[in-house]
Motif scaffolding. Structure first.
Motif, PDB file in Angstrom:
ATOM      1  N   LYS A 222      54.026  55.737  35.601  1.00  0.00           N
ATOM      2  CA  LYS A 222      53.739  56.846  34.689  1.00  0.00           C
ATOM      3  C   LYS A 222      53.086  56.448  33.570  1.00  0.00           C
ATOM      4  N   GLY A 223      52.733  55.328  33.448  1.00  0.00           N
ATOM      5  CA  GLY A 223      51.552  54.774  32.504  1.00  0.00           C
ATOM      6  C   GLY A 223      52.317  54.651  31.103  1.00  0.00           C
ATOM      7  N   GLY A 224      53.610  54.466  30.918  1.00  0.00           N
ATOM      8  CA  GLY A 224      54.449  54.231  29.922  1.00  0.00           C
ATOM      9  C   GLY A 224      54.002  52.911  29.152  1.00  0.00           C
ATOM     10  N   ALA A 225      54.268  52.948  27.814  1.00  0.00           N
ATOM     11  CA  ALA A 225      53.909  51.567  27.069  1.00  0.00           C
ATOM     12  C   ALA A 225      55.107  50.757  27.002  1.00  0.00           C
ATOM     13  N   ARG A 226      56.326  51.216  26.871  1.00  0.00           N
ATOM     14  CA  ARG A 226      57.399  50.134  26.784  1.00  0.00           C
ATOM     15  C   ARG A 226      58.687  50.643  27.350  1.00  0.00           C
ATOM     16  N   HIS A 227      59.415  49.984  27.895  1.00  0.00           N
ATOM     17  CA  HIS A 227      60.651  50.294  28.831  1.00  0.00           C
ATOM     18  C   HIS A 227      61.857  49.230  28.172  1.00  0.00           C
ATOM     19  N   TYR A 228      62.884  49.849  27.492  1.00  0.00           N
ATOM     20  CA  TYR A 228      64.109  49.302  27.068  1.00  0.00           C
ATOM     21  C   TYR A 228      65.318  49.666  28.158  1.00  0.00           C
ATOM     22  N   PRO A 229      65.584  48.748  29.021  1.00  0.00           N
ATOM     23  CA  PRO A 229      66.612  49.458  30.421  1.00  0.00           C
ATOM     24  C   PRO A 229      67.992  49.271  29.654  1.00  0.00           C
ATOM     25  N   GLY A 230      68.640  50.520  29.931  1.00  0.00           N
ATOM     26  CA  GLY A 230      69.951  50.773  29.478  1.00  0.00           C
ATOM     27  C   GLY A 230      70.045  51.482  28.337  1.00  0.00           C
ATOM     28  N   THR A 231      71.069  52.422  28.295  1.00  0.00           N
ATOM     29  CA  THR A 231      71.279  53.157  27.039  1.00  0.00           C
ATOM     30  C   THR A 231      71.338  52.461  25.968  1.00  0.00           C
ATOM     31  N   GLN A 232      72.325  51.617  25.742  1.00  0.00           N
ATOM     32  CA  GLN A 232      72.952  50.835  24.722  1.00  0.00           C
ATOM     33  C   GLN A 232      71.738  49.875  24.256  1.00  0.00           C
ATOM     34  N   VAL A 233      70.881  49.291  25.109  1.00  0.00           N
ATOM     35  CA  VAL A 233      69.580  48.708  24.668  1.00  0.00           C
ATOM     36  C   VAL A 233      68.574  49.354  24.113  1.00  0.00           C
ATOM     37  N   ALA A 234      68.354  50.664  24.365  1.00  0.00           N
ATOM     38  CA  ALA A 234      67.168  51.733  24.061  1.00  0.00           C
ATOM     39  C   ALA A 234      67.854  52.062  22.911  1.00  0.00           C
ATOM     40  N   CYS A 235      69.016  52.288  22.649  1.00  0.00           N
ATOM     41  CA  CYS A 235      69.518  52.952  21.317  1.00  0.00           C
ATOM     42  C   CYS A 235      69.352  51.855  20.286  1.00  0.00           C
ATOM     43  N   LEU A 236      69.975  50.529  20.400  1.00  0.00           N
ATOM     44  CA  LEU A 236      69.857  49.586  19.642  1.00  0.00           C
ATOM     45  C   LEU A 236      68.380  49.368  19.141  1.00  0.00           C
ATOM     46  N   ALA A 237      67.370  49.564  19.961  1.00  0.00           N
ATOM     47  CA  ALA A 237      65.842  49.252  19.790  1.00  0.00           C
ATOM     48  C   ALA A 237      65.466  50.413  18.851  1.00  0.00           C
ATOM     49  N   ALA A 238      66.064  51.645  19.220  1.00  0.00           N
ATOM     50  CA  ALA A 238      65.697  52.651  18.187  1.00  0.00           C
ATOM     51  C   ALA A 238      65.882  52.338  16.875  1.00  0.00           C
ATOM     52  N   VAL A 239      67.375  51.826  16.520  1.00  0.00           N
ATOM     53  CA  VAL A 239      67.754  51.606  15.510  1.00  0.00           C
ATOM     54  C   VAL A 239      67.074  50.399  14.631  1.00  0.00           C
ATOM     55  N   LEU A 240      66.647  49.353  15.665  1.00  0.00           N
ATOM     56  CA  LEU A 240      66.060  48.509  14.832  1.00  0.00           C
ATOM     57  C   LEU A 240      64.549  48.603  14.387  1.00  0.00           C
ATOM     58  N   GLY A 241      63.854  49.460  15.130  1.00  0.00           N
ATOM     59  CA  GLY A 241      62.631  50.295  14.868  1.00  0.00           C
ATOM     60  C   GLY A 241      62.913  50.686  13.631  1.00  0.00           C
ATOM     61  N   ILE A 242      63.593  51.534  13.131  1.00  0.00           N
ATOM     62  CA  ILE A 242      63.466  52.066  11.694  1.00  0.00           C
ATOM     63  C   ILE A 242      64.378  51.332  10.352  1.00  0.00           C
ATOM     64  N   LEU A 243      65.065  50.379  10.854  1.00  0.00           N
ATOM     65  CA  LEU A 243      65.446  49.380   9.733  1.00  0.00           C
ATOM     66  C   LEU A 243      64.487  48.552   9.120  1.00  0.00           C
ATOM     67  N   PRO A 244      64.696  48.498   7.673  1.00  0.00           N
ATOM     68  CA  PRO A 244      63.676  47.744   6.985  1.00  0.00           C
ATOM     69  C   PRO A 244      64.049  46.155   7.509  1.00  0.00           C
ATOM     70  N   LEU A 245      63.092  45.381   7.213  1.00  0.00           N
ATOM     71  CA  LEU A 245      63.347  44.045   7.452  1.00  0.00           C
ATOM     72  C   LEU A 245      64.373  43.429   6.538  1.00  0.00           C
ATOM     73  N   ALA A 246      64.557  43.863   5.402  1.00  0.00           N
ATOM     74  CA  ALA A 246      65.703  43.292   4.664  1.00  0.00           C
ATOM     75  C   ALA A 246      66.937  43.660   5.178  1.00  0.00           C
ATOM     76  N   ALA A 247      67.158  44.561   5.956  1.00  0.00           N
ATOM     77  CA  ALA A 247      68.568  44.883   6.430  1.00  0.00           C
ATOM     78  C   ALA A 247      68.964  43.925   7.759  1.00  0.00           C
ATOM     79  N   ILE A 248      67.501  43.990   8.281  1.00  0.00           N
ATOM     80  CA  ILE A 248      67.760  43.181   9.762  1.00  0.00           C
ATOM     81  C   ILE A 248      68.104  41.727   9.097  1.00  0.00           C
ATOM     82  N   ARG A 249      67.503  41.290   8.114  1.00  0.00           N
ATOM     83  CA  ARG A 249      67.777  39.845   7.643  1.00  0.00           C
ATOM     84  C   ARG A 249      69.210  39.504   7.343  1.00  0.00           C
ATOM     85  N   LEU A 250      69.821  40.768   6.704  1.00  0.00           N
ATOM     86  CA  LEU A 250      71.026  40.632   6.419  1.00  0.00           C
ATOM     87  C   LEU A 250      72.059  40.508   7.574  1.00  0.00           C
TER      88      LEU A 250
END
Ligand SMILES: NC(=O)c1ccc[n+]([C@@H]2O[C@H](COP(=O)([O-])OP(=O)(O)OC[C@H]3O[C@@H](n4cnc5c(N)ncnc54)[C@H](OP(=O)(O)O)[C@@H]3O)[C@@H](O)[C@H]2O)c1
Length: 262
Positions: A222-250
């Motif tokens: 389909k010409g898509g940019a990125r694929h995260y396989p599995g709902t759990q992985v896709a959800c985690l990726a979405a959360v990580l995408g909006i978390l600030p680095l300080a939160a990820i560090r913590l």
């Protein structure tokens, strides 16, 4: 052309793509595995040509052998799946340099070199696809997987930029970012038999390799940019995408080290 086709996701890519391809170039070090796969695929897919290339992608010589073989056999891949990769699970300071070096060479250098060699071929052919296998780990710094996660951060970033550069030439670049999948990856990443899994993940987080590869191929088609396989992985990726680095560090600071499978 699929790198790392002797096992795991690469082997699965070959199986799922065999119906769509006229010729498959399969690359890895274990030639007997590639020969077995060639025999199986050619038997089940009439007219399919499978070209195994036995080479070590962690060395300059190995890359040269691969590119020379393509030239000598007149093979001009319009699909490149940069899948070969490895991890090393454990503390950075105590890692063997040879394993760190192999990760840098295969995960980063070989992938980049093959894109560099084949992007002009695809441009000349009027189009093509590159599918680079990264990891969910590329989205976060991971203690005990520090170099591996950093190599995959490179793959994700490089692939996104390459996608923009190549789109006007009808060359699509897709990034596959799996979470944990049962393959030989865990045993290769493990440093000793004492490390029970070698992978810092819980069983509920795993996705079947067939599902991951199928999703990646559909996204690529389909010409898509990125694929995260599995709902759990896709959800985690979405959360990580909006978390600030300080939160990820913590969060990563509190993450249990060297989790065992339950
Ligand atoms: N499984 C997971 O949980 C997971 C999660 C996220 C991302 N990934 C990524 O998915 C990709 C495929 O991994 P996998 O899970 O399928 O692992 P795997 O079962 O260990 O397969 C790795 C493949 O890479 C090849 N390879 C490794 N070093 C090589 C070298 N120096 N030269 C040539 N080929 C080499 C291996 O072939 P030979 O040993 O025969 O050379 C094998 O075919 C990797 O990029 C990995 O980082 C995996």
């Amino acid at each position: 052309m699929i790198t790392g086709a002797s096992a795991g996701l690469g082997e699965e890519f070959a199986r799922q793509l065999a119906v769509r391809c006229g010729t498959l170039v399969l690359v890895a070090r274990r030639g007997e595995r590639l020969d077995q796969l060639k025999a199986e695929l050619e038997e089940h897919h009439l007219g399919l040509r499978v070209e195994p290339v036995v080479t070590d992608l962690s060395t300059d010589e190995g890359l040269t052998v691969l590119l020379r073989t393509l030239k000598e056999k007149g093979l001009f891949p319009d699909l490149l799946i940069n899948n070969a990769g490895l991890g090393d699970y454990g503390e950075f300071a105590t890692a063997e340099w040879s394993r760190i070096d192999a990760m840098l060479q295969v995960n980063i250098r070989a992938l980049t070199k093959l894109c560099h060699a084949l992007a002009p071929v695809m441009k000349a052919l009027g189009g093509g696809s590159i599918l680079n296998v990264s990891s969910l780990g590329g989205d976060i710094p991971i203690p005990d997987f520090a170099v591996y996660a950093a190599t995959k951060a490179y793959v994700s970033s490089f692939s996104e930029a390459l996608r923009i550069e190549l789109r006007e030439f009808n060359v699509n670049v897709t990034t596959l970012c799996p979470g944990p999948i049962e393959t030989e990856f865990g045993s290769v990443a493990r440093r000793s038999a004492g490390q029970e899994t070698g992978l810092p993940a819980r069983s509920w987080f795993y996705v079947e390799r067939e599902q991951a590869v199928h999703g990646a191929i559909q996204t690529m088609l389909k010409g898509g940019a990125r694929h995260y396989p599995g709902t759990q992985v896709a959800c985690l990726a979405a959360v990580l995408g909006i978390l600030p680095l300080a939160a990820i560090r913590l969060i990563m600071g509190f993450r249990p080290r060297q989790v065992k499978m339950v």
